[in-house]
Structure formats: structure tokens, C-alpha cells
Design an enzyme around this catalytic site. Structure first.
Site, mmCIF file in Angstrom:
data_model
loop_
_atom_site.group_PDB
_atom_site.id
_atom_site.type_symbol
_atom_site.label_atom_id
_atom_site.label_comp_id
_atom_site.label_asym_id
_atom_site.label_seq_id
_atom_site.Cartn_x
_atom_site.Cartn_y
_atom_site.Cartn_z
ATOM 1 N N ASP A 163 32.253 41.719 36.038
ATOM 2 C CA ASP A 163 33.165 40.758 36.642
ATOM 3 C C ASP A 163 32.742 39.377 36.151
ATOM 4 O O ASP A 163 31.726 38.833 36.587
ATOM 5 C CB ASP A 163 33.068 40.861 38.174
ATOM 6 C CG ASP A 163 33.836 39.760 38.895
ATOM 7 O OD1 ASP A 163 34.405 38.867 38.241
ATOM 8 O OD2 ASP A 163 33.850 39.786 40.149
ATOM 9 N N CYS B 54 35.750 36.621 50.275
ATOM 10 C CA CYS B 54 36.023 37.977 49.781
ATOM 11 C C CYS B 54 34.721 38.719 49.484
ATOM 12 O O CYS B 54 34.638 39.477 48.509
ATOM 13 C CB CYS B 54 36.914 37.952 48.552
ATOM 14 S SG CYS B 54 38.568 37.290 48.864
ATOM 15 N N HIS C 84 32.189 40.554 44.789
ATOM 16 C CA HIS C 84 33.494 40.175 45.327
ATOM 17 C C HIS C 84 34.269 41.459 45.619
ATOM 18 O O HIS C 84 34.074 42.488 44.968
ATOM 19 C CB HIS C 84 34.219 39.338 44.270
ATOM 20 C CG HIS C 84 35.482 38.706 44.721
ATOM 21 N ND1 HIS C 84 36.663 39.399 44.846
ATOM 22 C CD2 HIS C 84 35.777 37.408 45.063
ATOM 23 C CE1 HIS C 84 37.622 38.576 45.238
ATOM 24 N NE2 HIS C 84 37.111 37.366 45.381
ATOM 25 N N GLN D 183 33.416 34.188 37.569
ATOM 26 C CA GLN D 183 32.680 32.960 37.839
ATOM 27 C C GLN D 183 31.803 32.527 36.665
ATOM 28 O O GLN D 183 31.198 31.447 36.716
ATOM 29 C CB GLN D 183 31.812 33.135 39.094
ATOM 30 C CG GLN D 183 32.583 33.411 40.358
ATOM 31 C CD GLN D 183 33.491 32.254 40.766
ATOM 32 O OE1 GLN D 183 33.241 31.104 40.425
ATOM 33 N NE2 GLN D 183 34.553 32.565 41.479
ATOM 34 N N LYS E 130 40.657 30.097 36.932
ATOM 35 C CA LYS E 130 39.327 29.555 37.230
ATOM 36 C C LYS E 130 38.746 28.785 36.039
ATOM 37 O O LYS E 130 37.630 28.268 36.120
ATOM 38 C CB LYS E 130 38.381 30.681 37.651
ATOM 39 C CG LYS E 130 38.789 31.374 38.950
ATOM 40 C CD LYS E 130 37.798 32.441 39.347
ATOM 41 C CE LYS E 130 38.298 33.274 40.527
ATOM 42 N NZ LYS E 130 38.376 32.502 41.778
#
Length: 409
Positions: free
Chosen positions: A198, A362, A121, A201, A224
Site C-alpha cells: 500500500d 480508517c 489502513h 502515503q 494524495k
């Protein structure tokens, strides 16, 4: 786990869109909020609203307890060694920028390497581009396999003794790829590098144990995973956070100030200048309570079952191209319908009451690797059902008919 019963806890999901019951399949962008989270925010503002750490009055004490209690929940949720290792931020983007600025720019030197992947991302790409430029370091990429995965052999070959930082997503927001973080962390550490993950997700869907993974920094966003927007956290190993300098200066993060100099509070507060996102932290604590009550293992199993069903249903539609691995993957399906632009696909789906994401997500370098300008994406969460997938598949057939698309034989 009963997704239909869970759906009853989410007020926003019980509405019609364009004359159809809403099917919300944009969870990778943001999730909806259960009553428990909405109520926690309401209760804070109605009963406890005050600034934290400063006042000795009752409201201030209650607000501080709620804020620091949320930090304790995050530390437990990630299995951090201490609350000192949990920094509240605005979200994944802010967390990754904090590492790229507060750590990387102070410790990188000319000729050093930062290793990432083409699936990142922009939030885990642009900060490293800027850090590399500032230090004269080199940005290197682990190559992707045709199905959008990485191999440990390629990681071994890309990470060298000059590598100082490996920055990688746990789960791709486009491909659904689940990267082998523990194994990549071991390779990075063997070469003398740190690993930055990261987790935007992954955290809402998988049980994350930062100590078992042995990651050095881990970033995620609350919105999220059922919490409010504008709140997230950065986990960092205490010894690395101690070496970092703050990037925001002002109230709350100081220990002592005179006319010409200042020094900082201890961890974690030296990185939380100004009035923090108190209500957001309260919402994150409530979201963690909700997720733990449902069970991360149950959520993961449900989403993977749903994804397998979605892959089966969508693959049966002529003209659909699906991206990412067909084996183990996260709860999303990214696709294109022939030469119909994804924005047009998403617009027609919306007329059927179905919300999906369309665009480059993104991830413009990844779009170029896929040789497309954009894709559509359906992403699932604990309140989605096989009936939602059926609605999506049926609506895609209608979309194909609407545009008169016929696949080339």
C-alpha cells in the site's frame, strides 16, 4: 526548495477560514492541487475530450495520446519495467481490491496464510479478510513494537512456508512509520510469498523504485499527490498480472466476443473495462511533472525537517500525547490532547483556520492497539512551513485553555 513560493501555485490555499488565513494540515487525507494540474484538466475538457482507444478522429487520437502518455509517466515515476505493468484504477482501495480479488481469490487455497500488520489502513485489511474467508486461508499479523514499528526478526518469524501473500503499508497514515519494504520483500520471496504494498502515503513523498524494492504489486492514489480524486494506479509484475483474471467485464477490456464466450485484451487493458478515468489520468501525469520538477528528495527532506520541528513544538505542550516513532518517520504527527476528544480539538482548530484530521483514520484495529478511540493528525506537504506548525502549536494551547484542561501531575 521554497515552500512559500510553491504555495503560490495552489489557489485554494489563499483564503481565510473563520477569519484566519488557512493552514492546511490534512495532506495525508488529500492534497491540494496546483494550477498546473487544474489547467491540465481544463485543457483536456476544453480541447481533447473524447473516448480513448476507440475513435479514429482527431479528438479521440489526442485523448488516447494524453491517457497513454500519463501511463508512461507513471511507469517512469515508479521505474516499472514497462507500461504493461501499470493499471489505472480509481485509487489505492480499488487497486488493492483488484489484487485481493483477481489474484488472491484465484490462487489461495485452504490452509494458506496472508500476513499483514495491525497498522494497516482498512483498504489493506478488509480485502485480505475477505480473501482469507473465501479461500479458508489464515490471516496473520506481524506484531508491532511499542513505538509502532516492525522488526525484521518478527517478520521472519511470522512469514512461513505456508505464507502466500505479505500485504503491508509502506508508510503508516497514523504512526508515520516507514516500513523497510525491500528487506520485507526479500523475506517474503525467500519463503515463496509475494508482497503487496500500500503506497498511498509513500508515493507523494518518497522516491519509489518498484524494481529496487522488488515488490510484486504496488498501489497508490493520485489525489494524495496533487492529482484529481478518483484516479490511481496498480503496478504489478507482468508475469503476475498475466496470471490474474479481470474483475470487471465489458467494453474496452475484450479482444473477441461471441455469443457464449469472450477473451481479453493484452496488458494493461484487460483490467480497464469501460470508459476509463481519462481526465484523472491526465491530471496524474501533470502532477507527476510538477513533483519531478520540485524533486522527491527535496520534498522528503523538507517534510522530515518540518516533522522534527512539529514534534519539538507539540511535545513542549503539557498534556499532548504523540504516537509513532520519534526517529525516522514520515511527514505527519498524530496526537491527543489529554482527555479532550479529537473531534473537539479539530473543531477548535478550525475556528483558528487550521485544518487537521480527527477520528480513527480508517485504522480501527490500530486505534485499539494504541488504546484510544480516535486521534488528531496533522500531516504536511511541500507547501507547508514552520509558520504553519507555529500556528498549530499556538492554537493547541488555546484549545487546552478553551476546554480548561490541566494535565495530571
Amino acid at each position: 526548495m521554497d515552500p512559500i513560493a510553491l504555495k503560490a501555485e495552489f489557489p485554494i490555499l489563499h483564503q481565510d477560514i473563520n477569519g484566519h488565513p488557512l493552514v492546511y494540515l490534512d495532506n495525508a487525507a488529500t492534497t491540494q492541487k496546483p494550477r498546473a494540474v487544474i489547467e491540465a484538466i481544463r485543457k483536456y475538457y476544453e480541447w481533447d475530450n473524447a473516448n480513448v482507444h476507440r475513435g479514429v478522429h482527431t479528438l479521440g487520437s489526442r485523448a488516447t495520446d494524453a491517457y497513454e502518455g500519463a501511463r508512461e509517466k507513471v511507469a517512469r515515476f515508479l521505474n516499472a519495467a514497462s507500461t504493461r505493468e501499470i493499471i489505472f484504477t480509481r485509487g489505492t482501495t480499488a487497486s488493492l481490491n483488484l489484487v485481493a480479488t483477481g489474484y488472491a481469490r484465484n490462487w489461495l487455497r485452504e490452509g494458506d496464510e496472508i500476513v499483514i500488520t495491525p497498522m494497516e489502513h482498512h483498504s489493506n485489511l478488509i480485502p485480505w479478510q475477505q480473501a482469507a474467508k473465501a479461500a479458508g486461508a489464515t490471516l496473520k499479523y506481524i506484531p508491532l513494537q511499542p513505538d509502532g514499528t516492525v522488526t525484521l526478526a518478527d517478520v521472519e518469524q511470522t512469514v512461513t512456508e505456508r505464507t502466500k501473500i505479505v500485504a503491508i503499508t509502506y508508510v503508516s497514515n497514523v504512526l508515520g512509520t516507514i516500513n523497510p519494504i525491500a528487506e520485507i520483500a526479500k523475506i517474503a520471496h525467500n519463503k515463496g510469498a509475494i508482497i503487496v504494498v500500500d503506497g498511498a502515503q509513500a508515493t507523494p513523498h518518497l522516491k519509489v523504485d518498484v524494481r529496487a524494492l522488488d515488490v510484486d504489486f504496488y498501489a497508490f492514489s493520485g489525489h494524495k499527490m496533487l492529482a484529481a480524486t478518483g484516479i490511481g494506479a496498480l503496478y504489478g509484475k507482468a508475469q503476475l498480472l498475466e496470471r490474474m483474471e479481470p474483475v470487471e467485464f465489458g467494453g474496452e477490456m475484450i479482444d473477441f466476443v461471441d455469443l457464449y464466450d469472450a477473451n481479453w485484451k493484452e496488458l494493461p487493458w484487460k483490467f480497464e473495462g469501460g470508459t476509463p478515468i481519462i481526465a484523472g489520468a491526465v491530471s496524474l501525469g501533470a502532477a507527476i511533472d510538477f513533483l519531478e520538477q520540485v524533486g522527491l528528495a527535496q520534498i522528503d527532506a523538507h517534510e522530515k525537517k518540518l516533522t522534527r520541528y512539529a514534534l519539538e513544538r507539540l511535545s513542549a505542550i503539557d498534556g499532548i500525547t504523540i504516537y509513532g516513532p520519534r526517529g525516522e518517520r514520515a511527514g505527519l504527527v498524530t496526537f491527543n490532547l489529554g482527555d479532550v476528544h479529537p473531534h473537539d480539538v479539530a473543531t477548535v482548530l478550525d475556528t483558528e483556520g487550521i485544518a487537521v484530521r480527527a477520528g480513527h483514520h480508517c485504522c480501527q484495529p490500530l486505534m485499539r492497539w494504541l488504546n484510544v478511540s480516535a486521534t488528531a493528525r496533522a500531516s504536511f506537504y511541500l507547501y507547508n512551513t514552520e509558520q504553519d506548525v507555529d500556528r498549530l502549536a499556538d492554537a493547541l494551547v488555546k484549545t487546552k485553555e478553551f476546554f480548561g484542561y490541566e494535565p495530571v501531575r
